[in-house]
Design an enzyme around this catalytic site. Structure first.
Site, short mmCIF file in Angstrom:
data_model
loop_
_atom_site.label_atom_id
_atom_site.label_comp_id
_atom_site.label_asym_id
_atom_site.label_seq_id
_atom_site.Cartn_x
_atom_site.Cartn_y
_atom_site.Cartn_z
N HIS A 78 0.98 -1.05 0.40
CA HIS A 78 -0.45 -0.58 0.04
C HIS A 78 1.09 1.36 0.09
O HIS A 78 0.67 2.38 -0.52
CB HIS A 78 -0.64 0.08 1.72
CG HIS A 78 -1.54 0.98 0.95
ND1 HIS A 78 -2.69 1.51 0.32
CD2 HIS A 78 -2.31 2.08 1.91
CE1 HIS A 78 -3.35 2.08 0.51
NE2 HIS A 78 -2.99 3.00 1.63
N ASP A 81 2.60 1.81 -3.58
CA ASP A 81 1.12 2.33 -4.19
C ASP A 81 1.01 3.81 -4.06
O ASP A 81 1.08 4.45 -4.89
CB ASP A 81 -0.20 1.60 -4.15
CG ASP A 81 -1.29 2.03 -5.11
OD1 ASP A 81 -0.54 1.54 -6.33
OD2 ASP A 81 -2.41 2.23 -4.58
#
Length: 103
Positions: A78, A81
């Site tokens: 995450h 990203d």
């Protein structure tokens, strides 16, 4: 590197990349209003946040390169990203600011 350590680095990356994203979007708002000095200052702050996110990312990459077993973490994924999309926003900001400066 255990899972908890990797997660902590992931949270660092999320936090710094999120702060950078906020600064870049504030800079865009300032540029829309014609306040380019403020926009430039906010971009510099965002760049500093990106540098901190890269520091966390690099520490992980260095450990893996040294042969450390890196635990899988969705939090780290995450964070990666967030960092990637924030860097994309940073790159686009250069072009958007030019449009606003040209009037």
């Amino acid at each position: 590197m255990n899972r908890e350590e990797v997660q902590l680095l992931g949270f660092e990356i999320v936090a710094f990349a999120g702060d950078a994203r906020s600064k870049f979007l504030e800079a865009l708002t300032a540029a829309q209003a014609g306040d380019f000095a403020k926009a430039d200052a906010l971009i510099e702050e965002g760049n500093n946040c990106i540098a901190e996110a890269h520091r966390a990312q690099t520490s992980l990459l260095a450990k893996e390169a040294q042969g450390d077993d890196i635990a899988y973490s969705v939090t780290m994924m995450h964070g990666q990203d967030h960092l990637m999309t924030t860097i994309l926003l940073k790159d686009l900001m250069k072009h958007l600011l030019e449009f606003y400066k040209r009037g």
